[in-house]
Design an enzyme around this catalytic site. Structure first.
Site, PDB file in Angstrom:
ATOM      1  N   ASN A  52      39.668  73.559  57.373  1.00 11.48           N
ATOM      2  CA  ASN A  52      38.817  72.407  57.722  1.00 11.48           C
ATOM      3  C   ASN A  52      37.876  72.014  56.588  1.00 11.48           C
ATOM      4  O   ASN A  52      37.746  70.839  56.263  1.00 11.48           O
ATOM      5  CB  ASN A  52      38.031  72.695  59.002  1.00 11.48           C
ATOM      6  CG  ASN A  52      38.952  72.897  60.195  1.00 11.48           C
ATOM      7  OD1 ASN A  52      40.137  72.583  60.110  1.00 11.48           O
ATOM      8  ND2 ASN A  52      38.426  73.425  61.288  1.00 11.48           N
ATOM      9  N   HIS A  84      35.465  22.116  52.061  1.00 11.83           N
ATOM     10  CA  HIS A  84      36.468  21.727  53.075  1.00 11.83           C
ATOM     11  C   HIS A  84      37.811  21.380  52.414  1.00 11.83           C
ATOM     12  O   HIS A  84      38.597  20.620  52.975  1.00 11.83           O
ATOM     13  CB  HIS A  84      35.995  20.533  53.914  1.00 11.83           C
ATOM     14  CG  HIS A  84      34.583  20.658  54.401  1.00 11.83           C
ATOM     15  ND1 HIS A  84      34.264  21.199  55.629  1.00 11.83           N
ATOM     16  CD2 HIS A  84      33.409  20.348  53.805  1.00 11.83           C
ATOM     17  CE1 HIS A  84      32.947  21.189  55.778  1.00 11.83           C
ATOM     18  NE2 HIS A  84      32.394  20.691  54.682  1.00 11.83           N
ATOM     19  N   SER A 132      64.209  30.399  43.009  1.00 13.43           N
ATOM     20  CA  SER A 132      64.822  30.308  44.328  1.00 13.43           C
ATOM     21  C   SER A 132      66.324  30.477  44.164  1.00 13.43           C
ATOM     22  O   SER A 132      66.883  30.086  43.138  1.00 13.43           O
ATOM     23  CB  SER A 132      64.503  28.946  44.947  1.00 13.43           C
ATOM     24  OG  SER A 132      65.502  28.574  45.871  1.00 13.43           O
ATOM     25  N   LYS A 164      62.671  25.638  41.466  1.00 11.55           N
ATOM     26  CA  LYS A 164      61.520  26.361  42.008  1.00 11.55           C
ATOM     27  C   LYS A 164      60.950  27.423  41.063  1.00 11.55           C
ATOM     28  O   LYS A 164      61.673  28.095  40.348  1.00 11.55           O
ATOM     29  CB  LYS A 164      61.907  27.053  43.332  1.00 11.55           C
ATOM     30  CG  LYS A 164      62.080  26.108  44.507  1.00 11.55           C
ATOM     31  CD  LYS A 164      60.835  25.313  44.848  1.00 11.55           C
ATOM     32  CE  LYS A 164      59.832  26.145  45.615  1.00 11.55           C
ATOM     33  NZ  LYS A 164      60.214  26.392  46.996  1.00 11.55           N
ATOM     34  N   GLU A 224      51.195  35.426  46.334  1.00  8.36           N
ATOM     35  CA  GLU A 224      51.397  35.471  47.787  1.00  8.36           C
ATOM     36  C   GLU A 224      51.337  36.905  48.310  1.00  8.36           C
ATOM     37  O   GLU A 224      50.819  37.167  49.395  1.00  8.36           O
ATOM     38  CB  GLU A 224      52.743  34.851  48.155  1.00  8.36           C
ATOM     39  CG  GLU A 224      52.787  33.354  47.923  1.00  8.36           C
ATOM     40  CD  GLU A 224      54.186  32.810  48.059  1.00  8.36           C
ATOM     41  OE1 GLU A 224      54.508  32.255  49.114  1.00  8.36           O
ATOM     42  OE2 GLU A 224      54.972  32.971  47.103  1.00  8.36           O
ATOM     43  N   LYS A 258      44.664  60.493  55.814  1.00 14.04           N
ATOM     44  CA  LYS A 258      45.093  60.371  54.411  1.00 14.04           C
ATOM     45  C   LYS A 258      45.990  59.177  54.132  1.00 14.04           C
ATOM     46  O   LYS A 258      45.777  58.433  53.163  1.00 14.04           O
ATOM     47  CB  LYS A 258      45.796  61.653  53.973  1.00 14.04           C
ATOM     48  CG  LYS A 258      44.851  62.836  53.901  1.00 14.04           C
ATOM     49  CD  LYS A 258      45.599  64.149  53.900  1.00 14.04           C
ATOM     50  CE  LYS A 258      44.757  65.250  54.506  1.00 14.04           C
ATOM     51  NZ  LYS A 258      44.540  65.087  55.969  1.00 14.04           N
TER      52      LYS A 258
END
Ligand code: ARG
Length: 456
Positions: free
Chosen positions: A107, A153, A274, A280, A287, A322
């Site tokens: 312990n 915003h 892609s 792409k 991400e 852990k």
């Protein structure tokens, strides 16, 4: 190890649910260091003979070399790294191995090992955050004059500089580093010597083991020592807040890299293509930083829920402490390193940023401020006059600086030619010289301050 009072072997499934060896072998370095410190102290105190102490230390050194060479134990019957190492020691040196666990329990042993490991992780997190801060300061210096739209915003609000925007993240990371540093200072108490829960009758020298392991002082209460996992929670809460900041930076890079924004071209080395759309360039790394933040929060939640309501002292639930910390640490380091590499190699596009900064009537506040300053108009009234100017520009399909003076004067004849001097985005940012403001002179001062703080 406890065969004395048991008649039957544990069931196979019992071994699987009970064993922590598959993950706690990651603590082998700390476990050996703790055992050596304990054995030396027992020897110095005359609790172990000099011969036994020497044999134990020699044996632990051999095991250490063996582990370092990659030969880590994996037999689930050994249960955890503490028992695995002790049983290997018994194979190597025989009966003296049985004396190592005098005045010690798993312990206090596990609390010590784990705390040592977490202290390392706290330090590593701080250093790795610093690497990202250095890159942010570089970009901030390079782009102290680069004008971009500032948003509230996610609507164009007022022009700011990219340097200022980068330094906003520097500040967040500065607080993150201080949280990791605080946690490290708090994790300076050594639990070793608390034994199972009540302390021990053997004449230990806890100051000695504390110093040998690099802690500041021994823990003051044996029950708390073996029950406490605050140090792990401190790590996790600091990691959560840091990753939360990283996810915001990642999100901004994702938005900025999208074609409609085009503020930045992410490096090839941190983008993916892609399988179907040849054009792409996907911001996968950013991400995943955004996504990993969710997992790090999950790790924190997991340990909090584990600890909640546990009676003192040790309960086996605590063995589940852990994996969430190991996982969160791996993820945090990965996120920090990925963002550091990515930001360092990003190609910002000042023309696109400047053009976007000039949309959305971003200098409307500058017109209102001009009326207050030059014509002594109360701000509320200036706000109203400017609102009408924005409406007129909207109707004409132009931006504020393109409005004819005549139109502005129809709205309020206190406006004169000088107003055009404050309506460009460059004039706008240059005017924001309040302490902490976005003006390039202020940004350069903050870059200097940041460099001094980083010691570069
Ligand atoms: N493997 C255990 C853990 O990780 C070590 C402590 C076990 N102590 C005990 N009394 N069963 O928490």
């Amino acid at each position: 190890m406890w065969g004395g009072r048991f008649a039957a072997e544990p069931a196979r499934i019992m071994q699987r649910i009970n064993a922590s060896l598959p993950f706690d072998k990651a603590l082998w370095r700390e476990d050996i260091a703790g055992s050596k410190a304990h054995a030396r102290m027992l020897g110095d105190q005359g609790i172990l003979s000099a011969d036994d102490t020497r044999e134990i230390i020699d044996g632990l050194n051999r095991i250490e070399r063996d582990y370092a060479a990659g030969n880590l134990p994996d037999d689930l019957a050994l249960e955890d790294i503490h028992m695995a190492t002790e049983s290997r020691l018994a194979e190597l040196i025989g009966p003296a191995a049985g004396r190592l666990h005098t005045a010690r329990s798993r312990n206090d042993q596990v609390a010590t090992d784990f705390k040592l490991w977490v202290r390392g992780a706290l330090e590593a997190a701080g250093e790795t955050i610093r690497d990202l801060q250095m890159v942010l300061v570089e970009v901030a210096e390079q782009h102290a004059d680069t004008v971009m739209p500032g948003f509230t915003h996610l609507q164009v609000a007022q022009p700011v500089t990219l340097g200022h925007h980068m330094l906003a993240y520097f500040e967040m990371l500065r607080r993150d580093r201080s949280r990791f540093a605080d946690a490290l200072a708090r994790a300076g108490e050594c639990p070793l010597g608390s034994a199972a829960l009540a302390g021990t009758g053997f004449p230990l020298d806890r100051d000695k083991t504390t110093a040998a392991l690099g802690f500041d002082r021994p823990t003051a209460n044996s029950l708390d020592s073996v029950s406490d996992r605050d140090f792990a929670l401190d790590y996790l809460t600091a990691a959560v807040q840091c990753s939360l900041h990283l996810s915001r930076l990642a999100e901004e890079l994702i938005i900025w890299a999208s074609a409609p924004f085009g503020f930045v071209r992410l490096p090839d080395s941190y983008s993916t293509g892609s399988s179907i759309m040849p054009q792409k360039r996907n911001p996968d790394a950013a991400e995943l930083v955004r996504g990993h933040t969710g997992r790090i929060m999950g790790c924190m939640t997991s340990l909090m829920v584990t600890m909640k309501g546990l009676p003192l002292a040790y309960s086996k639930d605590m063995q589940d402490d852990k994996e969430p910390v190991f996982e969160a640490h791996d993820l945090l380091m990965l996120c920090l390193q990925a963002l550091t590499g990515m930001v360092a190699e990003c190609a910002f596009v000042p023309e696109r940023m400047r053009a976007a900064a000039a949309t959305g009537f971003s200098t409307a506040t500058d017109l209102a401020d001009w009326l207050v300053r030059e014509a002594n108009v109360p701000f509320r009234e200036a706000h109203h006059i400017t609102g009408r100017a924005v409406k007129a520009a909207e109707e004409r399909g132009c931006d504020l600086p393109e409005l004819p003076l005549a139109t502005l004067r129809e709205i309020d004849d206190r406006i004169d030619q000088r107003v055009f001097g404050v309506l460009t985005v460059e004039a706008s940012v240059a005017s924001r010289t309040s302490y902490g403001g976005t003006a390039p002179v202020r940004v350069r001062e903050q870059v200097a301050r940041a460099r001094a703080e980083l010691g570069i």
